[in-house]
Design a protein around this motif. Structure first.
Motif, PDB file in Angstrom:
ATOM      1  N   ALA A   1       0.673  -8.735  -6.377  1.00  0.00           N
ATOM      2  CA  ALA A   1       0.271  -9.669  -7.358  1.00  0.00           C
ATOM      3  C   ALA A   1       0.804  -9.104  -8.617  1.00  0.00           C
ATOM      4  CB  ALA A   1      -1.649  -9.518  -7.298  1.00  0.00           C
ATOM      5  N   THR A   2       0.673  -8.112  -9.385  1.00  0.00           N
ATOM      6  CA  THR A   2       0.479  -7.414 -10.288  1.00  0.00           C
ATOM      7  C   THR A   2       2.519  -7.742 -10.591  1.00  0.00           C
ATOM      8  OG1 THR A   2      -0.675  -6.229 -10.704  1.00  0.00           O
ATOM      9  CG2 THR A   2       1.038  -5.722 -12.488  1.00  0.00           C
ATOM     10  N   ALA A   3       3.253  -6.994  -9.512  1.00  0.00           N
ATOM     11  CA  ALA A   3       4.799  -7.698  -9.996  1.00  0.00           C
ATOM     12  C   ALA A   3       5.351  -8.947  -9.549  1.00  0.00           C
ATOM     13  CB  ALA A   3       5.443  -7.312  -8.909  1.00  0.00           C
TER      14      ALA A   3
ATOM     15  N   TYR B   1      15.224  -3.798 -10.259  1.00  0.00           N
ATOM     16  CA  TYR B   1      13.812  -3.886  -9.550  1.00  0.00           C
ATOM     17  C   TYR B   1      13.875  -2.254  -9.293  1.00  0.00           C
ATOM     18  CZ  TYR B   1      13.202  -8.386  -8.226  1.00  0.00           C
ATOM     19  OH  TYR B   1      12.983  -9.743  -8.048  1.00  0.00           O
ATOM     20  N   ARG B   2      14.925  -1.696  -9.127  1.00  0.00           N
ATOM     21  CA  ARG B   2      15.094   0.237  -9.805  1.00  0.00           C
ATOM     22  C   ARG B   2      15.823   0.363 -10.721  1.00  0.00           C
ATOM     23  NH1 ARG B   2      19.926   2.441  -6.198  1.00  0.00           N
ATOM     24  NH2 ARG B   2      21.129   0.758  -6.394  1.00  0.00           N
ATOM     25  N   ILE B   3      15.529   1.716 -11.178  1.00  0.00           N
ATOM     26  CA  ILE B   3      16.072   2.326 -12.258  1.00  0.00           C
ATOM     27  C   ILE B   3      16.305   3.314 -12.236  1.00  0.00           C
ATOM     28  CG2 ILE B   3      14.006   3.197 -13.559  1.00  0.00           C
ATOM     29  CD1 ILE B   3      16.274   0.372 -15.013  1.00  0.00           C
TER      30      ILE B   3
ATOM     31  N   TYR C   1      11.324  -1.245 -16.735  1.00  0.00           N
ATOM     32  CA  TYR C   1      11.119   0.048 -16.023  1.00  0.00           C
ATOM     33  C   TYR C   1       9.281   0.134 -15.272  1.00  0.00           C
ATOM     34  CZ  TYR C   1      14.764   2.919 -18.343  1.00  0.00           C
ATOM     35  OH  TYR C   1      16.284   3.463 -18.375  1.00  0.00           O
ATOM     36  N   ALA C   2       8.542  -0.430 -15.428  1.00  0.00           N
ATOM     37  CA  ALA C   2       7.218  -0.426 -15.114  1.00  0.00           C
ATOM     38  C   ALA C   2       6.759  -1.137 -13.835  1.00  0.00           C
ATOM     39  CB  ALA C   2       6.575  -0.833 -15.972  1.00  0.00           C
ATOM     40  N   HIS C   3       7.780  -2.210 -13.935  1.00  0.00           N
ATOM     41  CA  HIS C   3       8.115  -3.171 -12.844  1.00  0.00           C
ATOM     42  C   HIS C   3       8.475  -2.801 -11.388  1.00  0.00           C
ATOM     43  CE1 HIS C   3      10.181  -6.399 -10.159  1.00  0.00           C
ATOM     44  NE2 HIS C   3       9.767  -6.714 -10.465  1.00  0.00           N
ATOM     45  N   ALA C   4       9.713  -1.835 -11.520  1.00  0.00           N
ATOM     46  CA  ALA C   4      10.548  -1.039 -11.058  1.00  0.00           C
ATOM     47  C   ALA C   4      10.377  -0.443 -10.414  1.00  0.00           C
ATOM     48  CB  ALA C   4      12.166  -0.640 -11.616  1.00  0.00           C
ATOM     49  N   ARG C   5       9.067   0.339 -11.053  1.00  0.00           N
ATOM     50  CA  ARG C   5       7.906   1.349 -10.571  1.00  0.00           C
ATOM     51  C   ARG C   5       6.735   0.954  -9.440  1.00  0.00           C
ATOM     52  NH1 ARG C   5       3.792   5.291 -14.068  1.00  0.00           N
ATOM     53  NH2 ARG C   5       3.500   3.354 -14.358  1.00  0.00           N
ATOM     54  N   ILE C   6       6.736  -0.087  -9.755  1.00  0.00           N
ATOM     55  CA  ILE C   6       5.570  -1.469  -8.577  1.00  0.00           C
ATOM     56  C   ILE C   6       6.664  -1.197  -7.596  1.00  0.00           C
ATOM     57  CG2 ILE C   6       4.416  -2.958  -8.164  1.00  0.00           C
ATOM     58  CD1 ILE C   6       3.828  -2.991 -11.749  1.00  0.00           C
ATOM     59  N   CYS C   7       7.882  -2.111  -7.981  1.00  0.00           N
ATOM     60  CA  CYS C   7       8.497  -2.776  -6.270  1.00  0.00           C
ATOM     61  C   CYS C   7       8.596  -0.950  -5.687  1.00  0.00           C
ATOM     62  CB  CYS C   7       9.952  -2.410  -6.767  1.00  0.00           C
ATOM     63  SG  CYS C   7      10.026  -4.412  -8.082  1.00  0.00           S
ATOM     64  N   SER C   8       9.004   0.073  -6.475  1.00  0.00           N
ATOM     65  CA  SER C   8       9.622   1.746  -5.698  1.00  0.00           C
ATOM     66  C   SER C   8       7.918   1.566  -5.453  1.00  0.00           C
ATOM     67  CB  SER C   8       9.642   2.688  -6.788  1.00  0.00           C
ATOM     68  OG  SER C   8       9.671   4.071  -6.209  1.00  0.00           O
ATOM     69  N   ILE C   9       6.706   1.632  -5.285  1.00  0.00           N
ATOM     70  CA  ILE C   9       5.446   2.439  -4.937  1.00  0.00           C
ATOM     71  C   ILE C   9       5.574   1.095  -3.534  1.00  0.00           C
ATOM     72  CG2 ILE C   9       2.784   2.395  -4.983  1.00  0.00           C
ATOM     73  CD1 ILE C   9       3.431   2.438  -8.329  1.00  0.00           C
ATOM     74  N   ILE C  10       5.944  -0.115  -3.564  1.00  0.00           N
ATOM     75  CA  ILE C  10       5.722  -0.599  -2.200  1.00  0.00           C
ATOM     76  C   ILE C  10       6.792  -0.428  -1.138  1.00  0.00           C
ATOM     77  CG2 ILE C  10       6.049  -3.479  -1.374  1.00  0.00           C
ATOM     78  CD1 ILE C  10       4.863  -4.218  -4.250  1.00  0.00           C
ATOM     79  N   LYS C  11       8.018  -0.280  -1.601  1.00  0.00           N
ATOM     80  CA  LYS C  11       8.953   0.001  -0.295  1.00  0.00           C
ATOM     81  C   LYS C  11       8.914   1.788  -0.058  1.00  0.00           C
ATOM     82  CE  LYS C  11      13.545   0.762  -0.524  1.00  0.00           C
ATOM     83  NZ  LYS C  11      15.344   0.789  -1.363  1.00  0.00           N
ATOM     84  N   LYS C  12       8.480   2.272  -1.151  1.00  0.00           N
ATOM     85  CA  LYS C  12       7.677   3.830   0.478  1.00  0.00           C
ATOM     86  C   LYS C  12       6.622   3.762   0.657  1.00  0.00           C
ATOM     87  CE  LYS C  12       5.983   8.104  -2.280  1.00  0.00           C
ATOM     88  NZ  LYS C  12       5.026   8.932  -3.155  1.00  0.00           N
ATOM     89  N   SER C  13       6.032   2.535   0.336  1.00  0.00           N
ATOM     90  CA  SER C  13       4.564   2.124   1.731  1.00  0.00           C
ATOM     91  C   SER C  13       5.516   2.527   3.295  1.00  0.00           C
ATOM     92  CB  SER C  13       3.399   1.480   1.063  1.00  0.00           C
ATOM     93  OG  SER C  13       4.362   0.135   1.552  1.00  0.00           O
TER      94      SER C  13
END
Length: 587
Positions: A567-569, A585-587, A474-486
């Motif tokens: 980098a974290t992802a 990548y999404r949850i 979930y943490a990884h999916a959230r990071i992907c979501s942040i990048i996508k949201k930008s």
């Protein structure tokens, strides 16, 4: 692609090695002792050589009056480097090092440009055999095989990432007296067995149990089974065909498990080594290592209450014969520098005796840590809620296929409950349920020190809070979501923007990312996958702190902070890969 300069520890070790050589030119055997600072208030890393150097030189040195002046001299003679921002002395000469913030940021940016492979550790070994899983033909894989399969696969993945050639070996139990029993039962139940389909045997586990009952209760059948073993081992064509059919049915069932777990293995079972056992026993005899005991040929091992039996009193061979032939073949034919055996801790004594015999024979060096070497990777039991060996209510051993089905089913139910069935296709639901369910089972095992027993609990391992695969995915999916949201193109940011770590939580996260290679190296060297799990969980916690305290999207530092998110992802995905877990990548 750019060559990696090595982990932070390696780079600091080179700098301190220069200082030690300049400060103490007569002490040629001094190796830099670099460690992470226990207290981050004092620094990031420390050099701990002062006390040991002082102990060596104090009787003949007039220049130094104690370990602290030794530490001061080591610090003073450090060469200039972009790696280090500042140093200080603490206690009895510890040299504390604060890394340059700019250098940390530049190192992470280079990784994003050239790829995570540039952070791969550099190990001294080039070719390794990892012997793992090793189920027995005609018996279903159960939860006891789970640990060997998962631990062995992760060790293989970490070594492969470290540019080691890994030969993944599945030493299945496909030879021995049980095959006489199985073949005799096959011939009896299906006289026209060659024309019968594989389905005629049906459930191979049930077939095995039925044949075992006949073997134990019917003396005439037992005699036929014993003769069948002789025929099989004598090379009789019909018996060999029957043996091959039984092995093939079993092999297909094993492969279903391996496919689900994403595990690659090359089968080289007991039968593979059987033809070379006589040659290997003769080599041991010629070296005078074996002696007769009650009609058997044995090797007595100092400190053990019983000998290693290499030829039974009836002239037959056993596990020890096979394992000695295997270690000889792996060292002399396959030229392995490191052989890693992943089995339960109950087999530790057996492998210790095999390794001692191999050292006496001159196949392994006398020093245990010299290459080539052999290591036994033991592991504890999987327990149920009652604290006893994990079994079903009917006291049967839990089948691995059933356990994986249950994990996936529970994950899918949780996703449906969260309304994902309305948002996703059935295929997306299935794939996510598999990734999370199987990942949860793997991570719950791997996060424990392998030597300890652990309690199997679906509710705990599928919890989305705490140190679980679900939380991490979930943490990884959230990071992907942040990048996508930008809405930003991350590849363009990597090419055109610069990473900065001005906020303290950015720096903490950046330093943790940079420590990834040395954690993988330590996990490989000590054969402890739980170190990687601990690193991954702490990384997600550092990211949460950074994201809580540092606005990303819409901030003045958005570009830099998106790079830190990426980098974290990237590092999390590599950790998942090494643990055999599929990221979501999404949850």
């Amino acid at each position: 692609m750019t060559d990696s300069p090595g982990s932070v520890k390696e780079q600091l070790a080179r700098l301190f090695d220069e200082s030690l050589r300049a400060t103490f030119p007569d002490e040629l055997d001094v190796q830099p002792q670099i460690a992470v600072c226990n207290n981050p208030r004092f620094g990031d890393y420390q050099c701990n050589n002062a006390m040991s150097v002082w102990a060596k030189i104090k009787s003949r040195s007039s220049q130094f009056k104690g370990p602290q002046p030794v530490g001061q001299a080591i610090m003073h003679n450090l060469p200039q480097s972009e790696v280090i921002e500042k140093c200080s002395i603490a206690g009895p000469g510890f040299v504390n090092v604060v890394l340059s913030r700019q250098w940390i940021a530049q190192s992470i940016q280079k990784m994003l440009i050239y790829g995570i492979e540039t952070w791969a550790p550099k190990l001294s070994v080039k070719r390794t055999i990892v012997d793992f899983s090793s189920p027995n033909i005609a018996k279903e894989m159960h939860v006891g095989h789970l640990r060997s399969t998962i631990i062995g696969d992760t060790l293989a993945r970490m070594l492969e990432f470290s540019n080691v050639e890994v030969l993944r070996r599945n030493h299945v139990g496909d030879w021995g007296t049980q095959f006489g029993m199985l073949i005799a039962y096959l011939f009896e139940k299906f006289p026209n067995w060659q024309a019968a389909s594989a389905q005629a045997i049906g459930d191979l586990e049930a077939f095995y149990k039925d044949s075992k009952r006949r073997f134990d209760s019917d003396p005439a059948f037992k005699e036929r089974a014993q003769k069948a073993v002789v025929s099989l081992q004598g090379g009789d064509e019909e018996y060999r065909k029957a043996w091959l059919q039984i092995c093939e049915i079993s092999r297909k069932e094993f492969q279903k498990i391996y496919d689900r777990l994403g595990v690659r293995l090359e089968e080289m079972g007991e039968s593979f080594y059987n033809p070379i056992i006589p040659e290997v026993i003769e080599l041991l005899n010629k070296k005078g290592l074996t002696e007769e005991s009650d009609g058997a040929r044995v090797i007595f091992i100092e400190g053990k209450n019983y000998p290693l039996i290499v030829v039974k009193s009836d002239g037959g061979y056993n596990y020890s014969s096979t394992d000695l032939a295997a270690i000889w073949y792996r060292l002399n034919t396959e030229k392995a520098e490191w052989i890693i055996y992943v089995t339960d801790s109950g087999q530790r004594d057996h492998f210790e005796m095999v390794f001692v015999a191999a050292r006496r024979a001159g196949w392994l060096p006398s020093e245990e840590n010299a290459y080539p070497k052999a290591s036994h990777v033991g592991f504890g039991m999987v327990l149920g809620e009652d604290g006893k060996r994990f079994r079903t209510r009917s006291t049967e051993v839990v089948k691995l296929i059933d356990l994986l089905d249950e994990a996936k089913s529970r994950c899918k139910a949780a996703l449906v409950e969260r309304g994902k069935a309305d948002e996703w296709t059935e295929e997306e639901l299935e794939q996510t349920a598999e990734a999370v369910g199987y990942g949860a089972v793997k991570y719950a095992d791997l996060k424990n020190n392998r030597l300890t027993n652990y309690t199997f609990n679906f509710d705990q391992m599928l919890n989305d809070k705490g140190n679980t695969a679900v939380y991490l995915l979930y943490a990884h999916a959230r990071i992907c979501s942040i990048i996508k949201k930008s809405g930003k193109d991350i590849e363009e940011l990597i090419k055109n923007e610069t990473l900065d770590l001005a906020h303290k939580d950015e720096r903490v996260l950046g330093l943790h990312l940079l420590q990834f290679p040395e954690v993988v190296e330590e996990a490989c060297s000590n054969l402890l996958p739980n170190l990687l799990c601990e690193y991954l969980y702490n990384l997600s916690e550092d990211f949460t702190r950074f994201y809580t305290n540092c606005q990303v999207v819409g901030s003045a530092e958005e570009a830099s902070r998106l790079l830190l998110c990426e980098a974290t992802a990237v590092v999390m995905r590599k950790c998942f890969h090494l643990l055999g877990i599929t990221p979501v990548y999404r949850i």
